[in-house]
Write a protein that holds these residues in place. Structure first.
Motif, mmCIF file in Angstrom:
data_model
loop_
_atom_site.group_PDB
_atom_site.id
_atom_site.type_symbol
_atom_site.label_atom_id
_atom_site.label_comp_id
_atom_site.label_asym_id
_atom_site.label_seq_id
_atom_site.Cartn_x
_atom_site.Cartn_y
_atom_site.Cartn_z
ATOM 1 N N GLY A 144 0.937 -1.302 0.006
ATOM 2 C CA GLY A 144 0.072 0.050 -0.083
ATOM 3 C C GLY A 144 0.858 1.125 -0.040
ATOM 4 N N SER A 145 2.069 1.028 -0.330
ATOM 5 C CA SER A 145 2.889 2.314 -0.468
ATOM 6 C C SER A 145 2.932 3.029 -1.827
ATOM 7 C CB SER A 145 4.335 1.939 0.278
ATOM 8 O OG SER A 145 5.076 0.992 -0.811
ATOM 9 N N GLY A 146 2.440 2.394 -2.900
ATOM 10 C CA GLY A 146 2.260 2.997 -3.997
ATOM 11 C C GLY A 146 3.052 2.646 -5.147
ATOM 12 N N LYS A 147 3.873 1.435 -4.780
ATOM 13 C CA LYS A 147 4.904 0.856 -5.606
ATOM 14 C C LYS A 147 4.238 0.477 -7.004
ATOM 15 C CE LYS A 147 5.833 -2.785 -3.110
ATOM 16 N NZ LYS A 147 5.080 -2.959 -1.872
ATOM 17 N N THR A 148 3.161 -0.034 -7.119
ATOM 18 C CA THR A 148 2.553 -0.287 -8.247
ATOM 19 C C THR A 148 2.466 1.004 -9.271
ATOM 20 O OG1 THR A 148 1.415 -2.266 -7.405
ATOM 21 C CG2 THR A 148 0.831 -1.562 -9.400
ATOM 22 N N ASN A 149 1.977 1.849 -8.628
ATOM 23 C CA ASN A 149 1.697 2.963 -9.387
ATOM 24 C C ASN A 149 3.220 3.661 -9.937
ATOM 25 O OD1 ASN A 149 0.725 5.493 -10.441
ATOM 26 N ND2 ASN A 149 -0.627 6.010 -8.608
ATOM 27 N N THR A 150 4.163 3.568 -9.060
ATOM 28 C CA THR A 150 5.584 3.989 -9.522
ATOM 29 C C THR A 150 5.866 3.020 -10.755
ATOM 30 O OG1 THR A 150 5.866 4.725 -7.408
ATOM 31 C CG2 THR A 150 7.797 4.362 -8.845
ATOM 32 N N LEU A 151 5.681 1.808 -10.616
ATOM 33 C CA LEU A 151 6.352 0.680 -11.728
ATOM 34 C C LEU A 151 5.305 1.052 -12.912
ATOM 35 C CD1 LEU A 151 6.815 -2.479 -9.780
ATOM 36 C CD2 LEU A 151 8.712 -0.828 -11.039
ATOM 37 N N ARG B 100 7.217 5.691 0.469
ATOM 38 C CA ARG B 100 6.253 5.883 1.454
ATOM 39 C C ARG B 100 4.872 6.624 0.888
ATOM 40 N NH1 ARG B 100 9.214 2.439 2.623
ATOM 41 N NH2 ARG B 100 9.960 1.876 4.890
ATOM 42 N N LEU B 101 3.818 6.582 1.387
ATOM 43 C CA LEU B 101 2.799 7.357 1.163
ATOM 44 C C LEU B 101 2.425 8.412 2.494
ATOM 45 C CD1 LEU B 101 0.483 5.635 -1.323
ATOM 46 C CD2 LEU B 101 2.010 7.469 -1.909
ATOM 47 N N VAL B 102 2.341 9.628 2.413
ATOM 48 C CA VAL B 102 1.731 10.442 3.556
ATOM 49 C C VAL B 102 0.652 11.080 3.017
ATOM 50 C CG1 VAL B 102 3.935 10.382 4.730
ATOM 51 C CG2 VAL B 102 3.488 12.087 2.968
ATOM 52 N N ARG B 103 -0.248 11.465 4.009
ATOM 53 C CA ARG B 103 -1.426 12.309 3.903
ATOM 54 C C ARG B 103 -1.245 13.643 3.551
ATOM 55 N NH1 ARG B 103 -5.558 11.125 8.781
ATOM 56 N NH2 ARG B 103 -3.583 11.423 10.050
ATOM 57 N N ARG B 104 -2.049 14.036 2.433
ATOM 58 C CA ARG B 104 -1.566 15.533 1.670
ATOM 59 C C ARG B 104 -2.590 16.334 2.784
ATOM 60 N NH1 ARG B 104 0.036 17.504 -3.168
ATOM 61 N NH2 ARG B 104 0.042 15.186 -4.227
ATOM 62 N N ILE B 105 -2.184 17.534 2.928
ATOM 63 C CA ILE B 105 -2.962 18.646 3.796
ATOM 64 C C ILE B 105 -4.009 18.944 2.825
ATOM 65 C CG2 ILE B 105 -3.160 20.713 4.827
ATOM 66 C CD1 ILE B 105 0.000 20.493 5.413
ATOM 67 N N CYS B 106 -5.424 19.079 3.279
ATOM 68 C CA CYS B 106 -6.500 19.629 2.597
ATOM 69 C C CYS B 106 -6.315 21.126 2.092
ATOM 70 C CB CYS B 106 -7.613 19.420 3.337
ATOM 71 S SG CYS B 106 -9.106 20.110 2.556
ATOM 72 N N SER B 107 -6.210 21.163 0.785
ATOM 73 C CA SER B 107 -6.097 22.457 0.113
ATOM 74 C C SER B 107 -7.024 23.481 0.434
ATOM 75 C CB SER B 107 -5.699 22.495 -1.323
ATOM 76 O OG SER B 107 -7.012 21.883 -1.864
ATOM 77 N N ASN B 108 -8.285 22.910 0.992
ATOM 78 C CA ASN B 108 -9.528 23.911 1.227
ATOM 79 C C ASN B 108 -9.313 24.546 2.698
ATOM 80 O OD1 ASN B 108 -12.297 24.987 0.337
ATOM 81 N ND2 ASN B 108 -12.819 23.828 2.047
ATOM 82 N N CYS B 109 -8.904 23.813 3.367
ATOM 83 C CA CYS B 109 -8.542 24.218 4.876
ATOM 84 C C CYS B 109 -7.335 24.476 5.449
ATOM 85 C CB CYS B 109 -9.413 23.618 5.889
ATOM 86 S SG CYS B 109 -8.915 21.736 5.842
ATOM 87 N N TYR C 96 -6.795 16.409 5.999
ATOM 88 C CA TYR C 96 -6.084 15.822 5.051
ATOM 89 C C TYR C 96 -7.253 15.511 3.791
ATOM 90 C CZ TYR C 96 -2.640 15.228 8.769
ATOM 91 O OH TYR C 96 -1.684 15.194 9.858
ATOM 92 N N LYS C 97 -6.490 15.412 2.631
ATOM 93 C CA LYS C 97 -7.291 15.012 1.684
ATOM 94 C C LYS C 97 -6.292 14.466 0.415
ATOM 95 C CE LYS C 97 -11.135 15.023 -0.871
ATOM 96 N NZ LYS C 97 -12.090 13.860 -0.415
ATOM 97 N N GLY C 98 -6.222 13.337 0.157
ATOM 98 C CA GLY C 98 -5.189 12.779 -0.675
ATOM 99 C C GLY C 98 -4.013 12.375 -0.155
ATOM 100 N N ARG C 99 -2.979 11.941 -1.015
ATOM 101 C CA ARG C 99 -1.732 11.514 -0.457
ATOM 102 C C ARG C 99 -0.783 11.949 -1.481
ATOM 103 N NH1 ARG C 99 -2.085 5.204 1.560
ATOM 104 N NH2 ARG C 99 -3.242 4.897 -0.117
ATOM 105 N N VAL C 100 0.473 11.825 -0.822
ATOM 106 C CA VAL C 100 1.785 12.282 -1.752
ATOM 107 C C VAL C 100 2.856 11.365 -1.314
ATOM 108 C CG1 VAL C 100 2.518 13.981 0.011
ATOM 109 C CG2 VAL C 100 3.261 14.232 -2.540
ATOM 110 N N GLY C 101 3.735 11.079 -2.228
ATOM 111 C CA GLY C 101 4.730 9.957 -1.967
ATOM 112 C C GLY C 101 6.208 10.596 -1.539
ATOM 113 N N LEU C 102 6.552 9.698 -0.731
ATOM 114 C CA LEU C 102 7.999 10.377 -0.091
ATOM 115 C C LEU C 102 8.918 9.101 -0.701
ATOM 116 C CD1 LEU C 102 7.429 10.672 3.636
ATOM 117 C CD2 LEU C 102 6.963 12.294 1.971
ATOM 118 N N TYR C 103 10.134 9.768 -1.452
ATOM 119 C CA TYR C 103 10.987 8.865 -2.360
ATOM 120 C C TYR C 103 12.433 8.983 -1.817
ATOM 121 C CZ TYR C 103 6.973 8.455 -5.269
ATOM 122 O OH TYR C 103 5.532 8.355 -5.838
#
Length: 591
Positions: free
Chosen positions: A353-360, A477-486, A526-533
């Motif tokens: 669940g860390s987004g490896k498939t998406n990266t590949l 790794r994946l971390v939660r992204r801060i909600c841009s609205n608030c 939080y809304k969405g996630r972003v990768g740490l590489y």
């Protein structure tokens, strides 16, 4: 169990058997609830019934007529629901919604309201007359039933009606179709006429399963967990990496829900002792357009029934643009250089669940041209990619990663993707393929980039083979992204920033952000996630260290000297850029 108000009043000697019989006769002739008819005949007062229910079930009572309700709270529960269950929402505190109801044992009502609103529900008892008057006052006369209308107080609410109400939740969801409009594509579901007839008799269960599937899409979940326990059935969604309770269907529907999901995913309904894996593909209307989504289904026998986990595979959310995944500029340059080479091995590591498939898949789409032959062995194939030859691994018939890899080498490939290197045999063939003119992409489960080298050697691969074949290792790794609205600034003491890993100079100037919490992010911030590489390019100096059997610590020290950005530093950069919080980075990485 429904409240049997007549029996309770009789037991407390508030009415006589003759009065109860007379009220029952009156109810048969005129309809309405028993409690209301007892009040109407003058045998008992509303307050007495309320007090009795409060005492009997340990639920607080309220004088509803003296309570002024906020219109914003009233809007949380539709008029039809308030009318159907004879309830009125009173107040909201945090994630808890307090409702006034005439029947505090009606778990169907509480479950449905919890599912529809997303709040935990706390009941208080109010008299029937007060509830009817409140519905008239706050929802208007047409929404209210006649006083005492509906099912008799002594009758249990039926299960199907409660489940049908759950489908109503779907109609309130933006951009989604009614649960009844979900089409399970024939490619994945073939059901006999007898099975279809049987399902027709269990329409509420079909609706409930459809509601769960559609609700997960609407809420942006990545996984659905349906978990049976001794006394409850729990449904949870994983949203942005964390699990949230969604609803608790009645226990009597446990087997029916399991069977329905097994039918949809073409699994053996009779087999309850062994784990099974399947797939569901559904089609529905989204903002006027047809949309397909796959669910990867896993059934696991547990102590109190089969636990089902469904992973959502949404092509619309597959991000193949590498510049948007979260790579730092210098890390992305190294990664693109490595996958642009004609041969060698590129490994992507991280937990499930860390987004490896998406990266590949992003890497594959980058090198996918008319001049290249790309072969993949996956377990399972998550997304279909145009122009890529994808093979589904089937261990049961001997088609494992190693067998697929051997066949690939006879298929004149340029690029090979191996879903996961799990054993020595797969690792050996992958390394040899990388050394004989093929670009090999794969994944491993390790904590960081440098420890991947030791993992390969522990599998039995010789150091000189590892050093010669490896081009680059990317840990993520994946971390939660801060909600841009608030989003708002969140000044933090410099000492806390230094402790997290910032330099003393940065700690003086960096002002982290946080999400205040709003409706768009469900009050989480939080809304969405972003990768740490963490991208470790295998340079000549690192190859020499690998050849002499250097430890992961020595490899890390050398890689950092050469400019590698660690997972923690990647996270700190995103804190500095206002993308995530220090709490998220500390939760997913180490210094």
């Amino acid at each position: 169990m429904a409240v049997r108000i007549g029996e309770l009043l009789l037991k407390e000697k508030r009415i006589s058997p003759e009065q109860l019989q007379e009220a029952l006769n009156y109810q048969r002739q005129n309809g309405g609830k028993l409690g209301f008819n007892l009040v109407k005949l003058g045998y008992v007062k509303d307050e007495e019934i309320t007090s009795l229910l409060s005492k009997q079930y340990g639920v607080p009572s309220i004088a509803l007529g003296q309570f002024e309700i906020d219109p914003a709270v009233v809007k949380l529960v539709p008029a039809e629901t308030a009318q159907k269950y004879q309830i009125v929402p009173l107040s909201r505190s945090g994630a808890t919604l307090t409702i006034a109801m005439t029947d505090p044992t009606n778990v169907f009502a509480m479950d449905d309201i919890k599912f529809m609103t997303g709040y935990n529900v706390e009941p208080v008892v109010a008299s029937e007359t007060a509830v009817v008057e409140a519905i008239q006052k706050y929802y208007g006369a047409k929404a209210a039933t006649a006083a005492g209308g509906g099912a008799g107080a002594g009758a249990a609410p039926s299960g199907p009606s409660a489940l049908e109400l759950a489908s109503q939740a779907l109609q309130d969801m933006p951009m989604l179709a009614d649960a009844g409009d979900v089409e399970v594509l024939e490619e994945f579901e073939e059901i006999s006429a007898e099975a279809l007839a049987k399902q027709g008799e269990e329409a509420p269960v079909i609706k409930l399963v459809n509601v769960i599937l559609m609700s997960s899409i609407q809420k942006g979940a990545s996984d659905i967990h349906i978990e049976p326990y001794e006394k409850e059935l729990r449904v949870r969604f994983r949203i942005d990496g964390l699990l949230y309770n969604i609803m608790a269907p009645p226990m009597k529907y446990r087997d029916a829900i399991t069977s329905r999901i097994k039918i949809m995913s073409k699994l053996d309904i009779a087999e309850k002792r062994l784990p099974q894996d399947g797939r569901i593909k559904i089609r529905f209307q989204d903002d006027g357009q047809l949309r397909d989504i796959d669910f990867r289904v896993s059934c696991l026998p547990t102590l109190f029934g089969e636990k089902i986990v469904m992973r959502l595979l949404d092509k619309n959310k597959l991000m193949l643009d590498m510049t948007k995944l979260g790579f730092e500029r210098e890390s992305l340059t190294k990664f693109e250089t490595a996958i642009g080479k004609p041969w060698g091995m590129v490994l992507v590591t991280g937990p499930t669940g860390s987004g490896k498939t998406n990266t590949l898949y992003s890497a594959i789409s980058k090198v996918n041209t008319m001049e290249t032959n790309i072969m993949t062995a996956e377990d399972p194939v998550e997304f279909n990619l145009v122009g890529v030859n994808q093979v589904q691994v089937r261990e049961s018939i001997g088609l494992n990663f190693a067998a697929a890899l051997r066949s690939f080498l006879r298929q004149d490939p340029n690029t090979i993707l191996v879903g996961e290197i799990r054993d020595f045999e797969t690792a050996e063939i992958a390394v040899k393929a990388a050394l004989t003119g093929h670009l090999v992409l794969s994944t491993l489960h390790t904590n960081d980039a440098p420890s991947t080298v030791n993992r390969l050697m522990n599998m039995g691969i010789e150091p000189f083979l590892v050093a010669s074949s490896l081009q680059l290792i990317c840990a993520q790794r994946l971390v939660r992204r801060i909600c841009s609205n608030c989003k708002e600034p969140h000044p933090t003491p410099p000492q806390a920033l230094i402790q997290a890993g910032f330099t003393p100079e940065d700690a003086k100037s960096v002002v982290p952000n946080r999400g205040k919490g709003c409706d768009k992010c469900n009050k989480t911030g939080y809304k969405g996630r972003v990768g740490l590489y963490e991208v470790m390019e295998v340079t000549e100096e690192l190859r020499e260290l690998i050849l002499v059997g250097a430890s992961a610590l020595e490899l890390r020290r050398k890689a950092v000297e050469e400019g590698m950005i660690t997972l923690r530093n990647s996270g700190l950069r995103k804190v500095k850029d206002g993308l995530t919080t220090i709490d998220e980075v500390v939760r997913e990485t180490v210094k």
